[in-house]
Design a protein around this motif. Sequence first.
Motif, mmCIF file in Angstrom:
data_model
loop_
_atom_site.group_PDB
_atom_site.id
_atom_site.type_symbol
_atom_site.label_atom_id
_atom_site.label_comp_id
_atom_site.label_asym_id
_atom_site.label_seq_id
_atom_site.Cartn_x
_atom_site.Cartn_y
_atom_site.Cartn_z
ATOM 1 N N GLU A 95 -32.435 -47.824 -28.014
ATOM 2 C CA GLU A 95 -32.507 -47.250 -26.671
ATOM 3 C C GLU A 95 -31.632 -48.017 -25.684
ATOM 4 O O GLU A 95 -30.980 -47.420 -24.820
ATOM 5 C CB GLU A 95 -33.956 -47.220 -26.196
ATOM 6 N N LEU A 96 -31.593 -49.335 -25.802
ATOM 7 C CA LEU A 96 -30.762 -50.135 -24.906
ATOM 8 C C LEU A 96 -29.276 -49.876 -25.136
ATOM 9 O O LEU A 96 -28.470 -49.963 -24.202
ATOM 10 C CB LEU A 96 -31.067 -51.620 -25.098
ATOM 11 N N ALA A 97 -28.908 -49.535 -26.368
ATOM 12 C CA ALA A 97 -27.498 -49.268 -26.671
ATOM 13 C C ALA A 97 -26.975 -48.055 -25.915
ATOM 14 O O ALA A 97 -25.763 -47.924 -25.725
ATOM 15 C CB ALA A 97 -27.324 -49.066 -28.171
ATOM 16 N N THR A 98 -27.872 -47.177 -25.463
ATOM 17 C CA THR A 98 -27.441 -45.979 -24.726
ATOM 18 C C THR A 98 -27.155 -46.273 -23.256
ATOM 19 O O THR A 98 -26.679 -45.385 -22.542
ATOM 20 C CB THR A 98 -28.517 -44.882 -24.810
ATOM 21 N N LEU A 99 -27.439 -47.491 -22.785
ATOM 22 C CA LEU A 99 -27.287 -47.813 -21.367
ATOM 23 C C LEU A 99 -25.882 -48.272 -21.004
ATOM 24 O O LEU A 99 -25.600 -48.546 -19.833
ATOM 25 C CB LEU A 99 -28.317 -48.873 -20.968
ATOM 26 N N GLY A 100 -25.002 -48.390 -21.996
ATOM 27 C CA GLY A 100 -23.604 -48.654 -21.704
ATOM 28 C C GLY A 100 -23.256 -50.087 -21.385
ATOM 29 O O GLY A 100 -22.247 -50.342 -20.707
ATOM 30 N N LEU A 101 -24.048 -51.045 -21.846
ATOM 31 C CA LEU A 101 -23.760 -52.464 -21.616
ATOM 32 C C LEU A 101 -23.754 -53.204 -22.947
ATOM 33 O O LEU A 101 -24.445 -52.809 -23.891
ATOM 34 C CB LEU A 101 -24.822 -53.086 -20.695
ATOM 35 N N PRO A 102 -22.974 -54.303 -23.056
ATOM 36 C CA PRO A 102 -23.048 -55.131 -24.264
ATOM 37 C C PRO A 102 -24.485 -55.609 -24.477
ATOM 38 O O PRO A 102 -25.250 -55.771 -23.522
ATOM 39 C CB PRO A 102 -22.115 -56.297 -23.947
ATOM 40 N N LEU A 103 -24.839 -55.829 -25.727
ATOM 41 C CA LEU A 103 -26.221 -56.134 -26.066
ATOM 42 C C LEU A 103 -26.274 -57.316 -27.022
ATOM 43 O O LEU A 103 -25.547 -57.352 -28.019
ATOM 44 C CB LEU A 103 -26.864 -54.897 -26.704
ATOM 45 N N HIS A 104 -27.124 -58.292 -26.693
ATOM 46 C CA HIS A 104 -27.319 -59.460 -27.556
ATOM 47 C C HIS A 104 -28.805 -59.610 -27.872
ATOM 48 O O HIS A 104 -29.663 -59.257 -27.069
ATOM 49 C CB HIS A 104 -26.822 -60.742 -26.882
ATOM 50 N N GLN A 105 -29.090 -60.186 -29.024
ATOM 51 C CA GLN A 105 -30.458 -60.495 -29.418
ATOM 52 C C GLN A 105 -30.562 -61.989 -29.682
ATOM 53 O O GLN A 105 -29.789 -62.544 -30.462
ATOM 54 C CB GLN A 105 -30.845 -59.705 -30.671
ATOM 55 N N VAL A 106 -31.503 -62.661 -29.010
ATOM 56 C CA VAL A 106 -31.644 -64.104 -29.133
ATOM 57 C C VAL A 106 -33.122 -64.465 -29.289
ATOM 58 O O VAL A 106 -34.009 -63.615 -29.164
ATOM 59 C CB VAL A 106 -31.063 -64.839 -27.901
ATOM 60 N N SER A 107 -33.368 -65.739 -29.521
ATOM 61 C CA SER A 107 -34.744 -66.233 -29.589
ATOM 62 C C SER A 107 -34.799 -67.636 -29.004
ATOM 63 O O SER A 107 -33.778 -68.330 -28.899
ATOM 64 C CB SER A 107 -35.259 -66.246 -31.033
ATOM 65 N N SER A 108 -36.000 -68.042 -28.635
ATOM 66 C CA SER A 108 -36.199 -69.387 -28.092
ATOM 67 C C SER A 108 -36.382 -70.384 -29.230
ATOM 68 O O SER A 108 -36.334 -70.024 -30.417
ATOM 69 C CB SER A 108 -37.424 -69.405 -27.179
ATOM 70 N N ARG A 109 -36.627 -71.617 -28.873
ATOM 71 C CA ARG A 109 -36.877 -72.653 -29.885
ATOM 72 C C ARG A 109 -38.217 -72.475 -30.579
ATOM 73 O O ARG A 109 -38.430 -73.045 -31.656
ATOM 74 C CB ARG A 109 -36.839 -74.042 -29.237
ATOM 75 N N ALA A 110 -39.125 -71.697 -29.983
ATOM 76 C CA ALA A 110 -40.428 -71.465 -30.606
ATOM 77 C C ALA A 110 -40.238 -70.567 -31.825
ATOM 78 O O ALA A 110 -39.777 -69.435 -31.705
ATOM 79 C CB ALA A 110 -41.383 -70.815 -29.608
ATOM 80 N N GLN A 111 -40.596 -71.036 -33.001
ATOM 81 C CA GLN A 111 -40.309 -70.313 -34.234
ATOM 82 C C GLN A 111 -41.377 -69.278 -34.582
ATOM 83 O O GLN A 111 -41.140 -68.414 -35.431
ATOM 84 C CB GLN A 111 -40.135 -71.302 -35.383
#
Length: 255
Positions: free
Chosen positions: A68-84
């Motif tokens: 759904e976010l890909a349809t908003l027309g902006l670059p997209l990244h997926q990240v995580s914090s140090r909490a595993q």
Amino acid sequence: MSNLPDLPPAAPEPDPWASLRAFTAARIALGRTGASVPLHEALAFKLAHAHARDAVYSVLDTERLLAELATLGLPLHQVSSRAQNRQEYLQRPDHGRQLAEESKAHLVADAECDVAIVLADGLSATAINAHAVPLLGLLLPELRATGLHLGPLVLAEQARVALGDEIGHLLRARLVLVLIGERPGLSAPDSLGAYFTYGPRPGLTDEARNCVSNIRSAGLPYAAAAAKLSWLLREALRRQLSGVALKDQADLLTE
């Protein structure tokens, strides 16, 4: 053996404030049976408590959100914090405020942007799953209409609010907006909060941020939240500040 007839159970006594329940989801005017609340209210409390606990351990619907976010027309990244994992996230809040080392490589910016937006699970991924995309669908057109240069969207797992400061700094954003699942309440397990910081960088504390909270269908509606955030973000960029020095004056009458 007593010859007295069995008496029917006592009916709950009506609460004189019962009419006020039409105006709030708060737990008011519950009535009472003897010295206690009615059974159905006691059970409703237990159910609400279970929903709140479930929200804390809920997870992002990553596949659907990314689509759904890909349809908003902006670059997209997926990240995580140090909490595993969730247990570490709850026991070590500091780990939720710091990016995992492998995530930092995804956030190398070629140029500055005005606003970077982070979607963080926080204490209720349920809130992000339900409300983040509809809110962005209204907010992004308002920001684009003002000529702001929007940076990437970042989906962050096991994330606290302050993680946005490090993300915004790496993306060279003038301002970072963090949409995050708020701490669940007994009447609001899906409340979405929007926190923003001008000049984001690691080490900032709460007085440097502004918050618009309780964004959900039974709280602050999407359209009202988008309008409020649009005004506040533009003011923060114009005045080059955020936090305690920036007040919401959008509704004040001007001469």
